[in-house]
Structures are given as structure tokens and as C-alpha cells.
Design a protein around this motif. Sequence first.
Motif: not given
Length: 395
Positions: A337-362
Motif C-alpha cells: 500500500p506504500n513503501c512501509y507496508n502500512d495500510p494506514a499511512a498515506p502515499g502512493p502504492a509501492c513496488v518493493i524489491t525484496l532481498g536488497l539490504d542497503s550496503g550489506l550483501t549475501e
Amino acid sequence: RGSTVAVVLDGTLPTMRADATRFFAAHHLPGFAPGQFTVNTGPGFAATCGTSSDLPEEPLDVETAHILAPAARIVYVAASCTGANNQQGLLDAETRVVDRHLADVSTESYSIAESAFSPAVAIAWTQIFEQGAAEGIGFNFDSGDGGNLIGSGAGGGTAVTFPAPDPWATAVGGTTLEIGREGKIVGELGWGDTGSEEKSVGTGYLQVPPGTFQEGTTGGRSDLFAQPGYQRGVVPPSLATEGGTAPAGREVPDISADASPFTGWLIGFTTPGGGYGQQIEGGTSGASPIMTALEADAKQYAGYAIGFANPLLYDLRRSAGIRDILPSRHPALVLGPNCYNDPAAPGPACVITLGLDSGLTETRGYADATGLGAATRYLPFAMANWRTQLHHAGN
């Protein structure tokens, strides 16, 4: 059975037991038996905290621990609300855990940037954890939800959150757990949610995909603690020394569990002054009680508490109890529903790419995003069996 879990946070929710009873009943789960859930407060608690509580952390920790260790006793150790970042109140609460031996294993989901702690204060925490280790008490902490926190460490480097990097504590990071249609695990990624907001007309994105980092496991090298023996030969030197620029330091996390709110789980609680509701939660604040409950289960199988678990976990890194998390060739996408997955928060819908952790890697083996890997349902058996073998060998 026979285990006691301590949940340590500041404040307390007066409706916690009633909320848990209502939540478990709604989902056909066993509730608390008489005396199974208790609250422990220290001197001056009411005067400093009043009716304040740590939401949604308290129901997240309490309900998660009970779901995974339904026969264990849970004691909620409420910290007084004192001092900057409540360091003194939380330290006092952890002191009660060891002085009164309130539990076999403890979880605390309250992480503060390590730079806020002086070496003298860190030593005070270490002494509590060492005393707990001598008593057979284990301590789990969330590693944090801010990725690698670029620029907030000493000299502008990375920073981790305390108390997780203490060598006598277990730092619990996060994963994104993928469940298929038949209820089986089909994949698991390191937790890192990166989002691109949709344009209002639905014709593109406000940020070029994958977009902006939102949340993910905090990991990296500690500026306060040297590398402990159980990490030598397991943590790559490039991580422990920040590419050869510093002495080998304590690296976090140690182990991980489901944390992404996009693959999270429901909790239920009553907001003070409001009504009862349910919401999806996650974060390393949820991963820590998962790990804690698994250690409580391990006590049932072993016949005695696991206690300080880190050396054991590093020995079990190639067992069925820990799943090595590898880089994904095909990152998963979800629509929130937004980038924070919070149905109560305003803002446009957000497409989330999972598994990308800032500068950390696997990577294969130990990685700064998930540590040794993800705890599996076999971990209690692996811990109990390995600890029993060591016990017999020692005798």
C-alpha cells in the motif's frame, strides 16, 4: 516445557494478557495457562513509566515467543523509563534477570546506535551477560532495521546497534521468508526492502526501480568489541577488519530469522485509549523472539538450558538447524500500500524489491546481512543434540 523466556522492554501494556488471550483464541492457538505469563517490575517503575508501553514491540515479542514455544513460561521484565535512551532502566531490568534468575533465555528488542554507548557503559552490560552465561542464561537482541547505517560510525564508517554486538550476546538479524501456496518454504532471502513509488496515474515510478532502501537487517563491525574466538576462521577477514583498515572486530549479526514486514505475521493488541486490533509486524524485533523461543524449545529436548549460545551456533553452521542464505538471482517483487507496508499511512502504492539490504550483501557462509544464516525448525534439535554430545564428552 520447563523453559522460561524473559521479554525485556520499557513500560508495560496493562491489557497484554487479555490481548494475547483474545488473539490466540481468534486463531485457534493455545492461550496462557494460569501463571504462565507474569510481569516483573522494579523499584520506581510506576513513577517513571506510568501507563506507557512499548508498542508494538511488547505484543510482538510476547505473542511470537508463545506461538513458537507454547508451553514455556514468559516473564515480561518491564524496565523503568529513565535516562537518555533509557540505558539505565534497561540495564537494571537485565540485572534483575540474572540476579533473580528469572529466565533461561531473554529477548530484548530495543536497539540503539553503538556510538551512543561509552566503553564504560558497555563494560557494565558485558558483566551482566557474563554473569548470565555463568548461570546458564542466554541473551538475544535484535541487530537493528537500518541496513548498514552508512556514515554514522566512527570516522564516518558504518555503525551497528547496541547491545547486539556484545560478544556475550546473540545478535539476531532478519530474512525474507517465502511461503508457497501449499504452506511450504520455497525460498529465503536476506531482509532488505527497497521500494519505488508508483505515479498516481499508474504509468511509471517516482524513483527508478529498485528505488530507495526502506528497511533491512543492520549488520557490520563493532567499534567497541574485538573479534571473539568463536568468530575467528568463520567471519571473512574482509568483514572483520573492514577491508584491512581496522583491527579484527566483533561482527553482527550472528544468526537470522524472518523479519520483513512483507513476509511478516499478525499480532493483536489494544492501543491505550483506543480499541483492539491486529496488524502485520516483523523486523529484527520479531526475529529476536523467534530465536529466543527456539532456544526455549531446545531446553525441553536437552533437559537443561542452552545458556550462552554463540559458540554452539557457530559450531552448527553447517547443520540442518541453520540455512545458509545465498544471493538471489531473481529478487522477488511485491506490491505494498506504500513503501512501509502500512495500510494506514498515506502515499502512493509501492513496488518493493525484496532481498536488497542497503550496503550489506549475501554470500556463501557467513555474510554481513544474515550472519551464519537463517534458523530453521530443526535448530532446537540440533542445539540439544550437539550440547548433549559436548556434555558427555566433558564428563
